[in-house]
Enzyme design. Sequence first.
Site, PDB file in Angstrom:
ATOM      1  N   HIS A   9       0.818  -1.216   0.000  1.00  0.00           N
ATOM      2  CA  HIS A   9       0.000   0.000   0.000  1.00  0.00           C
ATOM      3  C   HIS A   9       0.855   1.270   0.000  1.00  0.00           C
ATOM      4  CE1 HIS A   9      -4.079  -1.552   0.651  1.00  0.00           C
ATOM      5  NE2 HIS A   9      -3.503  -2.538   1.277  1.00  0.00           N
ATOM      6  N   PRO A  10       0.674   2.116  -1.013  1.00  0.00           N
ATOM      7  CA  PRO A  10       1.482   3.336  -1.018  1.00  0.00           C
ATOM      8  C   PRO A  10       1.106   4.329   0.062  1.00  0.00           C
ATOM      9  CG  PRO A  10      -0.025   3.334  -2.885  1.00  0.00           C
ATOM     10  CD  PRO A  10      -0.143   1.998  -2.235  1.00  0.00           C
ATOM     11  N   CYS A  11      -0.145   4.275   0.564  1.00  0.00           N
ATOM     12  CA  CYS A  11      -0.476   5.269   1.587  1.00  0.00           C
ATOM     13  C   CYS A  11       0.313   5.046   2.864  1.00  0.00           C
ATOM     14  CB  CYS A  11      -1.953   5.418   1.881  1.00  0.00           C
ATOM     15  SG  CYS A  11      -3.005   4.105   1.334  1.00  0.00           S
ATOM     16  N   GLU A  12       0.860   3.837   3.011  1.00  0.00           N
ATOM     17  CA  GLU A  12       1.754   3.641   4.164  1.00  0.00           C
ATOM     18  C   GLU A  12       3.112   4.241   3.849  1.00  0.00           C
ATOM     19  OE1 GLU A  12      -0.027   2.346   6.494  1.00  0.00           O
ATOM     20  OE2 GLU A  12      -1.600   1.764   5.115  1.00  0.00           O
ATOM     21  N   PRO A  35       3.537   8.642   4.325  1.00  0.00           N
ATOM     22  CA  PRO A  35       3.936   9.251   5.600  1.00  0.00           C
ATOM     23  C   PRO A  35       5.289   8.751   6.084  1.00  0.00           C
ATOM     24  CG  PRO A  35       2.084   7.748   5.901  1.00  0.00           C
ATOM     25  CD  PRO A  35       2.299   7.870   4.436  1.00  0.00           C
TER      26      PRO A  35
END
Lengths: 297, 224
Positions: free
Chosen positions: A227-230, A233
């Site tokens: 997952h790129p959203c991890e 950040p």
Amino acid sequence: QRPGQRPRGYLALTEIRPLSSNDALVFFGRQEQETPWTNLDNTVGSNHFSAIPIDRSPAATAATVGADVDVDAAQSSEEALLDELDEINEDFEDIEAIEAADLSTLEASNPLCSLHIEEELLLTAKMLTCSPLCSFALIPSALKWVKDTMEDDYLSVTYHIVYSPSFQVPVLYFNACRSNGLILPLEQIYESLVPNDWRTGVRNAGLSGGISQQDHPVLNVPFFYLHPCETVPLMETVQSGQNFDESGSFLESYIMTWISLTGQAVGLAVSTQAASEAALATVKAKVAEGVENQSQD
Amino acid sequence: MALNFIGDDAEIWYDYEGTPLKWHYPIGLLYDIHGLQASSGRGLNGSLLPWKITVHFQNFPGDKLIKSQAVDSCQDYFMSMIKEADYLRNGSTKKVMNMSKSDQTQLWDGLSSNNYDRFWGMNHKLMLNDGVMARNLPIRIYLPENCPVIQEPVSPVDESKQPRTLRQILNASLPDLFPLVETGPPVAAAMIHGIIPCLDTSAIWASQNMSYPDNFLHLVIIFL
């Protein structure tokens, strides 16, 4: 010009990992394909491949390229392999043979992204199998040859590094299959690829675990991905603690950090030096744009 | 013979005329993609309803379809689309990640139990974005023959801060199919929810009023 046509590039790494040993062959390639109108298998694109020595053994991870190679021990098997490859490649026009003992030439010739292969060109490569030495890379037919002659059962892991225009970060896509061609399901991915000490962390990341399946953005078939959203950040935290003067070293550092963070989570065991330069070539322009936009906010 | 309906062994899948249907796509999108294109001989007024789909209980094509279709994975996939839409609009997923667990549940429950008010109670906050203009609009463009999906950051306004039209958005990605000035009869059209919107429609209006529940405008390109 075909509608919807724009080149989508990604960095592809295929690793052949015999189950009986810790060694591996890694095949590096930078692929650009035009968005196809019809079946992707028939897409004509230019394939840029690089020959990069990779050593999966822990001892050599930090070593520089070409060092500590016990060439003598592998000499006879290499000659046999080169003979085989010559037979495969005799139909093709331009063949560059890399001498077994001449690793310094390989270093000097800047192998990363310097070998441009048109559709019908193949490059003869030296391959060392199942030995605790540097092994390196190339060409679909060589990959096929390796698979056909490999006696042990092995895991073939394909990693693709693709830039995500939405999240403006590179994203790691991957699939693994056994020698019988069956794709590994998620549970076996965790067992085989994710290192022991990463397993719990990756499983519990995000809403449903850090690894899921999605349609590959270029190939449009199911691939596992992190997952790129991890990533976003995480990279922001890492970046904020670092200080760079030139955009060049910032990017390189960014990519190296990204590869070592995300790659490790799924067993991408390449030396960070080789990986960073190759990944850099693929995503450099896009990441520069994206990172600049972020840092301007 | 035991049939597995949930979990990693889930074997149910659907196909239309031999093409496995991507279960993670909204059904309306699937119909736009497969229905109209396949029936192009009938012209735009043709209809395939009732849509005849074949259900399979074995031989799951793992090389073509994403596995594990249990309800949980539907929810996971839906939420990751919501997050991506949020990221495109705001440059971060803070809004979605800061939603309380009960708010996230309300969003999914409203959708899965077909409760319009419950769903929109949460979704309007995401769609209207607290009145802040989106940085990018969540749009996905589908070309025929299993082409990879076109998804690029799409700004809702042009350089002079004027709202862009659908025509301008499509022209940016597919200039040959959607010229800014039409020199002849149109060669292609963009379909959403089974209708073909006028290309002079404001893109931001379309995004706020015609998006699917996952907050994306799924535009299917059909050839005329």
